[in-house]
Scaffold this motif. Structure first.
Motif, short mmCIF file in Angstrom:
data_model
loop_
_atom_site.label_atom_id
_atom_site.label_comp_id
_atom_site.label_asym_id
_atom_site.label_seq_id
_atom_site.Cartn_x
_atom_site.Cartn_y
_atom_site.Cartn_z
N LYS A 70 6.44 3.89 1.41
CA LYS A 70 5.96 3.40 0.10
C LYS A 70 6.75 2.15 -0.32
O LYS A 70 6.17 1.16 -0.77
CB LYS A 70 6.10 4.51 -0.95
N ASN A 73 5.61 -0.87 1.72
CA ASN A 73 4.28 -1.32 1.32
C ASN A 73 4.32 -1.99 -0.06
O ASN A 73 3.71 -3.04 -0.27
CB ASN A 73 3.30 -0.15 1.33
N ASP A 74 5.09 -1.39 -1.01
CA ASP A 74 5.19 -1.98 -2.35
C ASP A 74 5.85 -3.35 -2.29
O ASP A 74 5.40 -4.30 -2.94
CB ASP A 74 6.04 -1.09 -3.27
N GLU A 78 1.85 -4.95 2.46
CA GLU A 78 1.06 -4.40 3.57
C GLU A 78 2.01 -3.94 4.67
O GLU A 78 3.18 -4.33 4.68
CB GLU A 78 0.10 -5.45 4.14
N PRO A 122 -1.74 5.81 6.87
CA PRO A 122 -2.65 5.71 5.71
C PRO A 122 -2.63 4.34 5.04
O PRO A 122 -3.68 3.85 4.59
CB PRO A 122 -2.12 6.79 4.75
N TYR A 123 -1.46 3.68 5.01
CA TYR A 123 -1.42 2.31 4.44
C TYR A 123 -2.21 1.36 5.35
O TYR A 123 -2.91 0.47 4.87
CB TYR A 123 0.03 1.82 4.30
N ALA A 125 -4.67 2.24 7.35
CA ALA A 125 -6.09 2.62 7.24
C ALA A 125 -6.71 2.01 5.99
O ALA A 125 -7.87 1.57 6.01
CB ALA A 125 -6.21 4.14 7.23
N ALA A 126 -5.93 1.93 4.91
CA ALA A 126 -6.45 1.38 3.65
C ALA A 126 -6.83 -0.09 3.82
O ALA A 126 -7.75 -0.58 3.17
CB ALA A 126 -5.42 1.53 2.54
N GLN A 127 -6.14 -0.80 4.72
CA GLN A 127 -6.48 -2.22 4.97
C GLN A 127 -7.34 -2.37 6.23
O GLN A 127 -7.67 -3.47 6.63
CB GLN A 127 -5.20 -3.06 5.06
N HIS A 128 -7.69 -1.25 6.83
CA HIS A 128 -8.50 -1.18 8.05
C HIS A 128 -7.94 -2.04 9.18
O HIS A 128 -8.67 -2.66 9.95
CB HIS A 128 -9.97 -1.54 7.77
N GLN A 170 -10.48 4.23 11.64
CA GLN A 170 -9.96 3.57 10.43
C GLN A 170 -9.26 2.25 10.77
O GLN A 170 -8.52 1.70 9.96
CB GLN A 170 -9.01 4.53 9.72
#
Ligand SMILES: NC(=O)c1ccc[n+]([C@@H]2O[C@H](COP(=O)([O-])OP(=O)(O)OC[C@H]3O[C@@H](n4cnc5c(N)ncnc54)[C@H](O)[C@@H]3O)[C@@H](O)[C@H]2O)c1
Length: 244
Positions: A70, A73-74, A78, A122-123, A125-128, A170
């Protein structure tokens, strides 16, 4: 132009050996690199390099990984690359290995990469998009008397395949490298016996031991967009030792 321009890369075990070389190479190729390691003193040295940030992480801790992923990413917006490289080794004889030895080995070498994927993918995957490179070992493929170390590296091999199929749709790629004997602090003991060293070199078709850059160069390719259609793959980097 660098091969990793504008990418954010996490390299675990980035304070020593193979990981340290990857940190250097990835930052030279344009990435912002987070060198994550449990050894804070060694991290300080690595963090002096340009575009490198050292962060403490115990890969065996689920909580550490959650907070760490986290924070990265924060802070950087990315995460594009994760190299699960941190690890420990042991040559303890089979009959002397107890449950504590087993759990320690499997926690760091097995759960470490598992938890890294669990919290970082998951981070991605969120940006594919994202590339994960796991560092296993040639001892996951052939019996070399490393016992619970081999078992932990076999776990890495299997979980890489599972993660490649779980996260592929993803946009997240997962590949595995299998180094042979590489000259790093982990294998320092070998150089104390000229005779053993000579035998190992003789037994290797390419007639030398590996260097950290042999692994770092392959990791760079798998981390970059040059390998965008490659996932679930395995690459042995051992001078031909296990081909025999
Ligand atoms: N050197 C070899 O011959 C060889 C061969 C096959 C595979 N490998 C694998 O390559 C990887 C790197 O090995 P190396 O030779 O560079 O070793 P190394 O000992 O030089 O570096 C390993 C790094 O991992 C870190 N680390 C250990 N436990 C950790 C934890 N719990 N959390 C975070 N960091 C931790 C250490 O502090 C160290 O900086 C390892 O996974 C190793 O098993 C090495």
């Amino acid at each position: 132009m660098g091969r990793l321009d504008n990418k954010v890369a996490i390299i675990t075990g980035g304070a020593s050996g193979i990981g340290e070389r990857m940190v250097e190479l990835f930052s030279q190729e344009g990435a912002t690199v987070i060198a994550a390691d449990i050894n804070e003193a060694a991290l300080e040295k690595v963090s002096e390099k340009e575009n490198v940030v050292g962060m403490k992480l115990n890969v065996a801790s689920d909580e550490d990984w959650k907070a760490f992923a986290k924070e990265v990413n924060d802070r950087f917006g990315e995460i594009d690359i994760l190299v699960n490289n941190a690890g420990i080794s042991s040559e303890k004889p089979y009959e002397e290995i107890d449950l504590d030895d087993w759990q320690k080995m499997l926690s760091i070498n097995g759960f470490g990469p598992f938890a890294g994927i669990k919290h970082v993918a998951p981070y991605m995957a969120a940006q594919h998009k994202g590339s994960i490179v796991n560092i296993s070992s040639y001892t996951a493929q052939i019996g070399q008397g490393f016992n619970h170390y081999s078992a932990s590296k076999g776990a890495v091999r299997a979980l890489s395949k599972a993660a490649a199929t779980t996260f592929g749709r993803q946009g997240v790629r997962v590949n595995t490298l299998f180094p042979g004997i590489i000259e790093t602090p982990m294998t320092d003991a070998l150089s104390t016996s000229k005779e053993l060293l000579g035998r190992l070199i003789q037994a290797t078709p390419l007639q030398r031991l590996g260097k950290p850059e042999d692994i770092a160069n392959a990791a760079l390719f798998l981390a970059s967009d040059e390998s965008s259609y490659i996932t679930g793959s395995e690459l042995v980097i051992d001078g031909g030792f296990s081909a025999q």
